[in-house]
Design a protein around this motif. Structure first.
Motif, PDB file in Angstrom:
ATOM      1  N   GLU A   1      55.105  11.199 -20.216  1.00  0.00           N
ATOM      2  CA  GLU A   1      56.013  11.303 -21.347  1.00  0.00           C
ATOM      3  C   GLU A   1      56.556   9.975 -21.871  1.00  0.00           C
ATOM      4  OE1 GLU A   1      56.161  13.965 -22.719  1.00  0.00           O
ATOM      5  OE2 GLU A   1      55.871  15.584 -21.309  1.00  0.00           O
ATOM      6  N   SER A   2      56.352   8.878 -21.170  1.00  0.00           N
ATOM      7  CA  SER A   2      56.945   7.621 -21.615  1.00  0.00           C
ATOM      8  C   SER A   2      55.963   6.472 -21.426  1.00  0.00           C
ATOM      9  CB  SER A   2      58.239   7.339 -20.843  1.00  0.00           C
ATOM     10  OG  SER A   2      57.979   7.242 -19.457  1.00  0.00           O
TER      11      SER A   2
ATOM     12  N   LYS B   1      51.489  19.712 -21.811  1.00  0.00           N
ATOM     13  CA  LYS B   1      50.715  18.527 -21.465  1.00  0.00           C
ATOM     14  C   LYS B   1      49.269  18.850 -21.114  1.00  0.00           C
ATOM     15  CE  LYS B   1      53.818  17.470 -18.410  1.00  0.00           C
ATOM     16  NZ  LYS B   1      54.571  16.819 -17.307  1.00  0.00           N
TER      17      LYS B   1
ATOM     18  N   LYS C   1      59.850  10.979 -24.070  1.00  0.00           N
ATOM     19  CA  LYS C   1      60.002  12.319 -24.615  1.00  0.00           C
ATOM     20  C   LYS C   1      60.647  13.207 -23.564  1.00  0.00           C
ATOM     21  CE  LYS C   1      57.275  16.081 -26.670  1.00  0.00           C
ATOM     22  NZ  LYS C   1      55.917  16.540 -27.007  1.00  0.00           N
ATOM     23  N   TYR C   2      61.593  14.025 -24.018  1.00  0.00           N
ATOM     24  CA  TYR C   2      62.200  15.041 -23.168  1.00  0.00           C
ATOM     25  C   TYR C   2      62.170  16.352 -23.923  1.00  0.00           C
ATOM     26  CZ  TYR C   2      65.600  17.741 -20.508  1.00  0.00           C
ATOM     27  OH  TYR C   2      66.223  18.720 -19.782  1.00  0.00           O
TER      28      TYR C   2
ATOM     29  N   SER D   1      61.980  13.142 -28.887  1.00  0.00           N
ATOM     30  CA  SER D   1      61.243  11.899 -28.680  1.00  0.00           C
ATOM     31  C   SER D   1      62.094  10.716 -29.106  1.00  0.00           C
ATOM     32  CB  SER D   1      59.936  11.901 -29.487  1.00  0.00           C
ATOM     33  OG  SER D   1      59.123  13.003 -29.133  1.00  0.00           O
TER      34      SER D   1
END
Length: 816
Positions: free
Chosen positions: A447-448, A69, A503-504, A508
């Motif tokens: 992430e979301s 990130k 996303k993990y 995605s």
């Protein structure tokens, strides 16, 4: 179907097996290579930048990773040796560190801060070895860069679409995706009245106005649910962001084809202004042969028809836009497009009537003059707001699109000795589209995010159709009330949608739901016949994506869609093209509903990117056009909801380069379709396979010329009542630039081998029809382009930029 499943499974297994080398390294030993990737202009870390480590001896891929990130990356387990490290991100140049030496005495190598930018300049430590490829995959859509296609320098938008993977264009200008028609085409993400009568109008729009083409085979709930096989979004060229620039372009082609284009943009302070004008003049002749047989009477009746036609098109296109930056968070934009077109289609229609023995019994000759002209105005006002929270934004726009069109067709019919009749058919239509939309994005962490929006489209169409004939006795024009008509059509489609994505690690996902309420109301014959309908539908969508290392991505998508019948398909009034060809609509047609699923696999290597996609499409309430022939041999074409269509197929796309200066882009699509209907008078059950392929290669020969060669092939296709023969065409483009690209000369040949043609065969229990059409499609074009303003860097500017990067953007190889 089983054969397709075996082929797709075998290819997918082969791809997966070839990835094993990427995951075999032992990370517990070797050298660690680390660093951070940032965006040069903003200094922010770039997430998901690709870092690849190649062995300098054999160029094999030794390791790789995506940045996190904050843009940081750590690659472990690099064996002793000499390597090249490649750092890339979509939309930016690629940074390369050469001669990176690892060994026992170097347990860690810190490449430092790598600042990526869009410049194609090089330095001693950093060199941009790749430009963006011709086509990229972004969030479930294919993005085709029209600026890199030499066809776009001289051709039409319709000709440009022939080069785009997944897109097929037939001889009549109809656009389809992977064998599926009824494609939803947008301009800058919005519907336009310009395309309300089909895609043939794209023949009159120069491709030089197009910046990118987005192909979305399986759109998410964020997009309109309209369209069987997907969406094509034409993104018009924006103005430059700084300074001023402009261009002037002139094209001349064989058989009277001309194009002049000029445009420019300027930015000063908070204002950005753009303008463009294009003149287009196009001529194309051709021949159509039509053989019709009727078996309903005791004696078969045959009509052998030959049509020699000439198409002449002329258009003026103008656009103007303005952006105003209220502050760094708020922007207002306005853009307007004006389009005037005039089209004439003159033809000599020779009909020979034959008896069962093949002897001519009579002959009719009809001279047709079909003239059409219209104006179109599009205007969009947009407000964009960004928030302090990264990724949070609001966009709202109001768009108006209006078009006037007038058409007059004159028919003069003769036999061997005299004039039989003179007739005229005319119509005038007014189209008004109003669109309003608001989209909001709210992130949850890094992430979301949640995306939601409201949209409403309203369409108003008014038209009049009249027919008259010349009375030979009184020499006056007479009307026929039963052939005069008017139409008043309106529909409103209101929608709300929401999508959630997250996303993990390398997984995605995105899920969404769209609801659309449809209201339709139309009348004909001075309001004496009225029809209306309203209904609500829900359209879910799903996208799952898994990255496997740096080279491999697997993606699964699903969406439900709709295809609503338009005015021409709903209007029950019978339209007559000649004495033996008529067409009508059905006011009770139902929408088609489509369920579509795709499973795709992408592998990215240093020299090629491969994408394999398996797709399945189910269409209920299929709208098929049925050809009915009466005892006099008159054909009546009408649509009907007839049965179900199931299509399964695979698409393979490869793009890469034989050398740094020689690239290629190719695709191959195969699909198997089953059309079946067990009710009504049109009973059928047909299964067929078809395939299409294309290859385009571009050679940017240093200090010489740029050459592009394109070839496409459409295999045999089936319809509910017949088949369409294969089609193929090859195009050649050559371009040479001078004076730092201030002057560009281009040469292009369409249909180099003169192979483009169209042939279709239809048959029923009481008739057979064979149609063949060949236009003079082979044509040569010569283009001169002059660019002025801040088009590129001068030598002195490039020197300054090189020194700046040497101090700011060098990759340190100090080992710590």
């Amino acid at each position: 179907m089983k054969k397709f499943t075996y082929i797709f499974s075998a290819i997918l297994l082969l791809f997966l097996l070839t990835t094993s080398k990427s995951f075999s390294q032992d990370k517990s030993i070797g050298t660690v290579i680390k660093g951070i990737v940032t965006e040069k202009s903003s200094g922010t870390g770039m997430e998901s930048a690709a870092i690849q480590v190649f062995n300098s001896v054999d160029s094999s891929l030794t390791g790789g990773i995506l940045s996190d990130k904050s843009g940081k990356f750590v690659i472990e387990g690099i064996p002793e040796g000499v390597y090249t490290v490649k750092v890339s991100f979509i939309g930016y140049g690629t940074a390369v560190a050469k001669n990176v030496k690892t060994g026992k005495d170097k347990k860690e190598i810190n490449l430092g801060t790598i600042k990526l930018e869009s410049s194609i300049e090089t330095t001693q430590e950093i060199e941009v070895v790749d430009e963006m490829p011709l086509m990229t995959m972004e969030n479930g859509k294919k993005v085709y860069d029209a600026k890199k296609d030499l066809t776009a320098q001289t051709g039409s938008t319709l000709e440009l679409l022939r080069n785009v993977p997944s897109v097929d264009v037939d001889n009549d200008g109809n656009v389809s995706l992977r064998g599926g028609g009824n494609v939803k085409i947008l301009i800058d993400g919005k519907p336009s009245a310009l395309l309300s009568n089909g895609t043939q109008i794209l023949q009159s729009i120069p491709a030089s106005l197009i910046d990118k083409v987005e192909v979305i085979n399986n759109p998410s709930a964020k997009y309109d649910a309209e369209g069987i096989s997907g969406i094509i979004n034409l993104i018009m060229k924006p103005g430059e962001n700084t300074g001023y620039n402009g261009n002037l372009k002139a094209t001349g082609g064989t058989q009277d084809k001309y194009n002049i284009n000029m445009g420019g943009s300027v930015k000063k302070g908070k204002w950005s202004l753009t303008g463009n004008y294009t003149y287009w003049n196009y001529f194309l002749p051709g021949t159509t042969n039509l053989l019709r047989q009727n078996f309903t009477s005791t004696e078969a009746r045959t009509i052998d028809q030959t049509v020699n036609w000439k198409y002449k098109g002329l258009s003026h296109f103008g656009s103007a836009g303005a952006d105003y930056d209220i502050d760094k968070m708020n922007t207002l934009s306005f853009v307007a497009n004006f389009f005037y077109y005039k089209r004439t289609l003159t033809s000599n229609n020779n009909l020979n009537f034959l008896d069962p023995a093949g002897n001519q019994t009579s002959n009719i000759l009809t001279n047709n003059d079909d003239g059409r002209d219209g104006t179109n105005l599009d205007a969009t006002f947009t407000y964009s707001k960004k928030y302090e929270q990264k990724g949070k934004d609001l966009t709202a726009f109001v768009n108006y699109s209006g078009r006037n069109e007038d058409q007059l067709v004159q028919y003069n019919t003769f036999n061997n000795t005299s004039t039989l009749s003179k007739q005229e058919a005319g119509n005038d239509y007014r189209f008004d589209f109003l669109n309003a939309q608001a989209d909001y994005t709210h992130p949850f962490g890094e992430e979301s995010k949640l995306e939601a929006g409201l949209k409403s489209n309203a369409r108003f169409i008014n038209g009049n159709y009249y027919f008259r004939y010349l009375d030979n006795n009184t020499n006056t024009w007479m009307t026929m009330a039963e052939r005069d008509n008017d139409a008043d059509y309106k529909d409103v489609i209101s929608a709300a949608y929401g999508t959630y994505s997250g996303k993990y690690k390398d997984f995605s996902y995105q899920g969404g739901l769209r609801s659309e309420y449809t209201y339709v109301n139309f009348s004909i014959q001075q309001g004496t016949q009225k029809y209306n309908n309203n209904y609500i539908d829900f359209f879910p969508s799903l996208m799952l994506s898994q990255k496997i290392g740096i080279e491999n991505t697997i993606q699964l998508t699903y969406s439900r869609r709709i295809n609503r019948p338009g005015l021409q398909s709903l209007n029950p009034f019978v339209r007559q093209f000649d004495e033996y060809t008529k067409q009508t609509g059905d006011p009770y047609l139902k929408p088609e509903y489509i369920n579509s699923a795709e499973l795709g696999y992408t592998r990215s290597l240093s020299f090629v990117t491969l994408t394999l996609t398996g797709f399945y499409r189910n269409v209920n309430n299929s709208i098929n056009f049925v050809n009915l022939v009466d005892s006099n041999g008159v054909s009546l074409i009408k649509p009907e909801n007839a049965g179900t269509s199931n299509t399964a197929g695979a698409e393979f796309i490869a793009q890469g380069g034989f050398a740094k200066w020689w690239t290629y882009n190719g695709s191959l699509s195969y699909y198997n379709t089953n059309l079946f209907n067990n009710t009504g008078i049109n009973i059928f059950d047909k299964t067929y396979s078809a395939w299409t392929g294309r290859i385009s290669t571009t050679a940017n020969i240093p200090d010489l010329v740029d050459v592009q060669l394109s070839y496409f092939y459409n295999g045999r296709q089936e319809t509910s009542q017949g088949s369409i023969d294969p089609m193929q065409m090859m195009n050649l483009s050559i371009q040479k630039s001078f004076f730092e690209k201030k002057l560009i000369l281009g040469f292009r040949v369409n249909d180099l081998l003169n192979t483009q043609k169209f042939a279709v065969a239809l048959a029923g229990s009481d008739f057979s029809t064979a149609l063949r059409q060949k236009s003079n499609s082979r044509a040569a074009f010569f283009t001169v382009t002059f660019n002025f303003g801040e088009q590129g860097s001068t030598k002195s500017q490039r020197t300054q930029q090189r020194k700046l990067r040497e101090s700011e953007n060098e990759i340190q190889q100090s080992g710590n």
